[in-house]
Design a protein around this motif. Structure first.
Motif, short mmCIF file in Angstrom:
data_model
loop_
_atom_site.label_atom_id
_atom_site.label_comp_id
_atom_site.label_asym_id
_atom_site.label_seq_id
_atom_site.Cartn_x
_atom_site.Cartn_y
_atom_site.Cartn_z
N ASP A 167 0.86 -0.90 -0.06
CA ASP A 167 0.07 0.00 -0.02
C ASP A 167 0.94 1.21 0.06
OD1 ASP A 167 0.99 -0.30 2.63
OD2 ASP A 167 -0.89 0.25 3.49
N CYS A 168 1.99 1.04 -0.49
CA CYS A 168 2.97 2.18 -0.20
C CYS A 168 3.84 2.42 -1.62
CB CYS A 168 3.96 1.66 0.73
SG CYS A 168 4.67 -0.01 0.63
N GLU A 169 3.31 2.13 -2.78
CA GLU A 169 3.89 2.55 -3.98
C GLU A 169 4.17 3.87 -4.23
OE1 GLU A 169 2.86 -0.24 -6.98
OE2 GLU A 169 2.49 -1.80 -5.88
N GLY A 170 3.53 4.63 -3.47
CA GLY A 170 3.61 6.05 -3.65
C GLY A 170 3.39 6.52 -4.95
N ALA A 171 2.48 6.00 -5.84
CA ALA A 171 2.08 6.39 -7.23
C ALA A 171 0.64 6.87 -7.30
CB ALA A 171 2.55 5.37 -8.25
N GLY A 172 0.11 7.31 -6.24
CA GLY A 172 -1.10 7.66 -6.17
C GLY A 172 -2.09 6.82 -5.49
N GLN A 173 -3.43 7.32 -5.47
CA GLN A 173 -4.48 6.79 -4.98
C GLN A 173 -4.80 5.11 -5.32
OE1 GLN A 173 -4.82 8.88 -2.18
NE2 GLN A 173 -6.91 8.33 -2.05
N MET A 174 -5.30 4.21 -4.65
CA MET A 174 -5.44 2.93 -5.08
C MET A 174 -6.81 2.47 -4.77
SD MET A 174 -1.81 1.64 -3.59
CE MET A 174 -1.24 0.15 -4.53
N PHE A 175 -7.12 1.36 -5.70
CA PHE A 175 -8.42 0.75 -5.34
C PHE A 175 -8.35 -0.48 -4.65
CE2 PHE A 175 -9.40 2.55 -9.71
CZ PHE A 175 -10.36 3.04 -9.60
N ARG A 176 -9.13 -0.60 -3.56
CA ARG A 176 -9.09 -1.63 -2.64
C ARG A 176 -9.43 -2.93 -3.25
NH1 ARG A 176 -8.10 -1.15 2.90
NH2 ARG A 176 -8.81 1.14 2.70
N VAL A 177 -9.02 -4.24 -2.71
CA VAL A 177 -9.58 -5.31 -3.15
C VAL A 177 -9.87 -6.15 -1.82
CG1 VAL A 177 -9.20 -7.44 -4.41
CG2 VAL A 177 -8.06 -5.37 -5.30
N SER A 178 -10.88 -6.43 -1.75
CA SER A 178 -11.34 -7.20 -0.44
C SER A 178 -12.36 -7.88 -0.56
CB SER A 178 -11.63 -6.01 0.54
OG SER A 178 -12.06 -6.62 1.74
N THR A 179 -12.50 -9.04 0.19
CA THR A 179 -13.65 -9.89 0.25
C THR A 179 -14.69 -9.55 1.52
OG1 THR A 179 -12.39 -11.76 0.86
CG2 THR A 179 -12.86 -11.75 -1.42
N LEU A 180 -14.18 -8.75 2.29
CA LEU A 180 -14.89 -8.48 3.54
C LEU A 180 -16.21 -8.02 3.25
CD1 LEU A 180 -12.04 -6.98 5.74
CD2 LEU A 180 -12.70 -9.12 5.55
#
Length: 464
Positions: A167-180
């Motif tokens: 979660d730290c690639e530092g290239a912008g906002q990311m989409f979360r992938v979750s099955t919760l």
RNA sequence: UCCCCGAUAGCUCAAUGGUAGAGCAAUCGGCUGUUAACCGGUUUGUUGUAGGUUCGAGUCCUACUCGGGGAGCCA
């Protein structure tokens, strides 16, 4: 009888052959003298095949005279030299089979031109238009050239993960992938969401870049490139941004920044050269209907060498330009779109590679220069689109990299494998990222990036 | 996310606060080796949604939705 493409049927070498053509009707023109003209397109090329349908065909009155835009047909007949202007050949149809009708009352695609805004809402039907056929053929050619270019130079095609736990690639906002279950996620005793019970045992996201993984394989196999989907959850609403796009990221061991620039320049030139050679008819269309300057721009790219200068020199040029910019220019400030456009469109009027940016405005992994203030970064700027490539020589010195991460406030632990590359057999290396759609946009002259990808994903829009 | 502009017939657009129109498409007829064909007739509306002002709202006001242009973030 041979089924041939419209492209082949338009070639004068096909004159005299008895053939089958399959495709979609673009338009019909009737002659009361007892025949109709049908324009057939099958996607194989920009132009249509004109078919002559005479009244003696058994289904002339019941079917042929009801054909209109969008209907699918098979035609049998002989390819002849066309007696009229407008096309080299035509098909004298001896049999016409209608596969599917397109009710003109409800079919959205008309013979007349549509706005791109309208066509975006008809993304399933817009490939049937001249423009999107041309865009997709050019897009396909560019993809082909990407692979050819790298394969011919001994690069390895690498598939980096689409789901990442960094979660730290530092290239912008990311989409979360979750099955919760978003309604009632598991909680820790403290009440926070318990990500350890999620599918991957930790938080996971869609990738924003394959670079860090690419570096690991370049550090063993030498020359690698990725070409895959990339996701950014930024709320960007511009003609140059997509939430889902395709990115090409070469990474090369033992390359310094100069090698990196050479690679980027040769790469872009190859793409342009291939499109000019192999998509001539489609480029004619873009030059005539979309952007009258596009061909000249591409010729400049394929013939001239890219201008290379440092960020520091670029700032000096901007300050001496006498232009009034909306945003201030000064060493240490990031360049704005208007500054980049001035450099590439007005001052140099060709692609520009800017290098050696202040480290304060660039990512932690870029190699630090001796001056301690700048890093070996490069941005390739092209007229109209702006930044098309971003890259750098990577920091291969463990101590310098750790110091940079501390400065940026990054934790070491999640990067343990990335740091291992510097602990064991580290090498100088460099790479860059190229936005595939931005290249397609640049090469075709299309104004909006949403019109060079089959199904654009943007904030508030994921239809189709 | 911020600034500006916009949403009216299937499409592209017009309409001083006072009876909603044109071009194209569609359809009918005419004409023609036609080619964004051409000529004539016909048909087409919950004016984005919800409120408000007004005797009266497509037009003025508010909110929302969607779209476009520009900016930021970036590829």
């Amino acid at each position: 009888m041979n089924w041939i493409s419209v492209k082949e049927a338009r070639n004068p070498e096909s004159i005299g052959k008895s053939v089958i053509i399959k495709g979609w009707v673009r338009t019909r023109r009737d002659s009361k003298a007892g025949f109709s003209f049908l324009e057939i397109n099958d996607g194989s090329c920009q132009g249509n095949l004109q078919a002559l349908a005479e009244a003696c065909l058994p289904n002339y009155k019941e079917e042929v005279q009801k054909l209109g835009a969008g209907c699918s047909v098979s035609l049998e007949g002989e390819i002849r030299q066309s007696p009229a202007k407008g096309q080299p050949t035509e098909l004298a149809a001896s049999k016409i089979v209608v596969h599917g009708w397109a009710d003109p009352l409800t079919y959205p695609m008309q013979k007349k031109g549509h706005t791109f805004e309208f066509l975006r809402a008809q993304a399933h039907l817009r490939p049937r238009t001249n423009t999107f056929g041309a865009v997709m053929r050019v897009r396909n050619q560019i993809a082909h050239s990407v692979h050819s270019f790298f394969q011919e130079q001994g690069f390895l095609y690498l598939n980096t993960p689409i789901i990442t736990a960094s979660d730290c690639e530092g290239a912008g906002q990311m989409f979360r992938v979750s099955t919760l279950d978003p309604e009632k996620p598991p909680r820790t005793p403290e009440g926070a969401i318990d990500h350890s019970r999620d599918f991957f045992g930790k938080q996971a996201f869609l990738t924003v870049s394959g670079q860090l993984e690419g570096e690991t394989y370049a550090s063993a196999l030498g020359k690698v490139y990725t070409f895959g989907p990339t996701f950014r959850a930024e709320n960007s609403n511009t003609a140059r941004h997509l939430a889902e796009f395709w990115m090409i990221e070469p990474e090369v061991a033992f390359h310094n920044l100069e090698d990196n620039m050479d690679l980027a320049e040769a790469f872009l030139k190859r793409i342009v050269k291939d499109v000019l050679e192999k998509c001539a008819e489609d480029m004619d269309f873009f030059a005539e209907r979309i952007d009258k300057t596009v061909r000249a721009t591409l010729e400049v790219i394929s013939q001239s060498s890219f201008e290379r200068l440092s960020y520091t020199d670029a700032v000096a040029i901007l300050q001496k330009s006498g232009q009034s910019f909306e945003y201030p220019v000064g060493w240490g400030l990031d360049l704005q779109s208007e500054h980049e456009r001035y450099l590439t469109e007005k001052h140099f009027q060709k692609p520009v590679i800017l290098t050696d940016y202040p480290k304060t405005i660039k990512a932690f992994y870029m190699r630090q220069n001796e001056d301690g203030k700048t890093v070996r970064a490069m941005d390739v700027l092209v007229p109209r689109v702006g930044e098309i490539i971003g890259g750098s020589q990577r920091e291969e010195r463990l101590d310098v990299l750790l110091e940079r991460m501390r400065e940026c406030g990054l934790p070491e632990e999640p990067y343990w494998w990335y740091l291992d590359l510097r602990r064991y057999g580290t090498v100088p290396h460099a790479g860059f990222g190229l936005g595939f759609e931005r290249v397609v946009q640049f090469v075709t002259g299309m104004a909006n990036i949403r019109d060079v990808i089959p199904f654009p994903r943007i904030p508030g829009w994921a239809e189709f």
